[in-house]
Motif scaffolding. Sequence first.
Motif, PDB file in Angstrom:
ATOM      1  N   ILE A 280      -5.919  16.787  14.261  1.00 53.16           N
ATOM      2  CA  ILE A 280      -5.619  15.399  13.916  1.00 53.16           C
ATOM      3  C   ILE A 280      -6.232  15.104  12.553  1.00 53.16           C
ATOM      4  CG2 ILE A 280      -5.854  12.986  14.607  1.00 53.16           C
ATOM      5  CD1 ILE A 280      -6.382  14.064  17.465  1.00 53.16           C
ATOM      6  N   ARG A 281      -5.460  14.471  11.674  1.00 52.25           N
ATOM      7  CA  ARG A 281      -5.923  14.176  10.327  1.00 52.25           C
ATOM      8  C   ARG A 281      -5.577  12.730   9.963  1.00 52.25           C
ATOM      9  NH1 ARG A 281      -6.523  19.643   8.698  1.00 52.25           N
ATOM     10  NH2 ARG A 281      -5.041  21.000   9.765  1.00 52.25           N
ATOM     11  N   LEU A 282      -6.256  12.233   8.952  1.00 55.66           N
ATOM     12  CA  LEU A 282      -5.908  10.936   8.384  1.00 55.66           C
ATOM     13  C   LEU A 282      -4.712  11.135   7.465  1.00 55.66           C
ATOM     14  CD1 LEU A 282      -6.541   7.925   7.863  1.00 55.66           C
ATOM     15  CD2 LEU A 282      -8.037   8.679   5.994  1.00 55.66           C
ATOM     16  N   ALA A 283      -3.614  10.423   7.762  1.00 53.20           N
ATOM     17  CA  ALA A 283      -2.383  10.565   6.976  1.00 53.20           C
ATOM     18  C   ALA A 283      -2.252   9.412   5.996  1.00 53.20           C
ATOM     19  CB  ALA A 283      -1.173  10.596   7.911  1.00 53.20           C
ATOM     20  N   LEU A 284      -1.925   9.777   4.741  1.00 49.59           N
ATOM     21  CA  LEU A 284      -1.773   8.797   3.657  1.00 49.59           C
ATOM     22  C   LEU A 284      -0.494   9.099   2.888  1.00 49.59           C
ATOM     23  CD1 LEU A 284      -5.232   9.836   3.055  1.00 49.59           C
ATOM     24  CD2 LEU A 284      -4.965   7.389   2.713  1.00 49.59           C
ATOM     25  N   PRO A 285       0.027   8.106   2.159  1.00 45.48           N
ATOM     26  CA  PRO A 285       1.195   8.389   1.311  1.00 45.48           C
ATOM     27  C   PRO A 285       0.812   9.357   0.199  1.00 45.48           C
ATOM     28  CG  PRO A 285       0.320   6.191   0.870  1.00 45.48           C
ATOM     29  CD  PRO A 285      -0.400   6.692   2.073  1.00 45.48           C
ATOM     30  N   ALA A 286       1.786  10.100  -0.287  1.00 43.73           N
ATOM     31  CA  ALA A 286       1.531  11.005  -1.407  1.00 43.73           C
ATOM     32  C   ALA A 286       0.981  10.215  -2.591  1.00 43.73           C
ATOM     33  CB  ALA A 286       2.827  11.712  -1.801  1.00 43.73           C
ATOM     34  N   ARG A 287       0.192  10.861  -3.401  1.00 46.17           N
ATOM     35  CA  ARG A 287      -0.442  10.176  -4.537  1.00 46.17           C
ATOM     36  C   ARG A 287       0.608   9.501  -5.414  1.00 46.17           C
ATOM     37  NH1 ARG A 287      -5.760  11.150  -4.791  1.00 46.17           N
ATOM     38  NH2 ARG A 287      -6.584  13.044  -3.807  1.00 46.17           N
ATOM     39  N   GLY A 288       0.393   8.212  -5.696  1.00 43.20           N
ATOM     40  CA  GLY A 288       1.307   7.446  -6.530  1.00 43.20           C
ATOM     41  C   GLY A 288       2.463   6.831  -5.787  1.00 43.20           C
ATOM     42  N   ALA A 289       2.710   7.262  -4.531  1.00 44.50           N
ATOM     43  CA  ALA A 289       3.877   6.770  -3.794  1.00 44.50           C
ATOM     44  C   ALA A 289       3.698   5.338  -3.304  1.00 44.50           C
ATOM     45  CB  ALA A 289       4.168   7.686  -2.606  1.00 44.50           C
ATOM     46  N   ALA A 290       2.459   4.916  -3.080  1.00 46.27           N
ATOM     47  CA  ALA A 290       2.228   3.589  -2.505  1.00 46.27           C
ATOM     48  C   ALA A 290       2.223   2.488  -3.556  1.00 46.27           C
ATOM     49  CB  ALA A 290       0.900   3.574  -1.753  1.00 46.27           C
ATOM     50  N   GLY A 291       2.047   2.852  -4.826  1.00 46.31           N
ATOM     51  CA  GLY A 291       1.907   1.840  -5.859  1.00 46.31           C
ATOM     52  C   GLY A 291       0.622   1.063  -5.702  1.00 46.31           C
TER      53      GLY A 291
END
Length: 320
Positions: free
Chosen positions: A171-182
């Motif tokens: 299990i990992r912490l999931a985040l948007p790809a770098r720059g994708a979230a603005g």
Amino acid sequence: MLELRRLRLLRELSIRGTIAEVADSLRYSPSSVSQQLSQLEAEAGVPLLRRTGRTLKLTAQAQLLVAHTETLLEAMEQAEADLAGTMSTVAGTVRLAVFQTAMLALMPPVLRELREKYPELRVEMSQQEPADALQETSSRSFDLVVAEQYSGHSAPHYASLDRRMLTHDPIRLALPARGAAGNEDFDRVTLLEHAATLPWVVEPDGAASRHWALQACRLAGFEPDLRYETADLQAHVELVQTGNAVAMLPDLVLRSNHSALRTVDLPGTPARTIFTAMRHSSTKSPGIQAVRNMLHAQPGMSDADDSVILATPKDFDTVD
């Protein structure tokens, strides 16, 4: 002479608690269930049910019959399995219960290989929550279950079921790809505590995964902002991917969605356990064993070694 079909209705009532639930489970009408139980009581010659308020309770004699019914059903299942074992082909129907991730990530290749190797075997698959699936497999509504459990949140145990570990799913912490979230706040996250001010998506209240995620955040020193709630883990992926939230997701969820998310490892490298379970009385069934063995033979799965860990998908941008 007591009739096994009616005895099974009594057993179902002992499990489910109400005639309405028995009728729904076995696809009978409630009136038909009531009539059959009344006939069983007449055959037994002793009271089997007593009404307490709006509920029905089994008498001591009824509980005795339920215990014998379980023995009879096990013997019948063993006889059917032994008979099927004398056949030259693996055939028949296997009723399989799986949770959502397993249906998406594990079952498609398994079903394809089963179809190719055992063309006369029919597999019927239903998406079920693990706790419900285990109960229904114990009560014979399903033949085999693929279930999950989180550390500190064991799935229910049934003495009638044989459980085998399938794999550990990190299990990992999931985040948007770098720059994708603005939003640079997402890009700066390299540790769990960095996500303290970000919005989270979690499963509904009561889910083991939600409670586990909350505890992990609290141990990291913060109360997460639980802004989105859904049992659909594909929706979790979409909300993270579009920069609307962060989430704690198992690797199989990410792999099944072919997602290009960024992940951050969590303290202690946690993982959920995925396992299969079937009734002890059906372990000699060629069809059920064929499905189970095919699952355990998949790449990254384990037959007995609890140390097996799923590899991290190569398209994840993992931060150590």
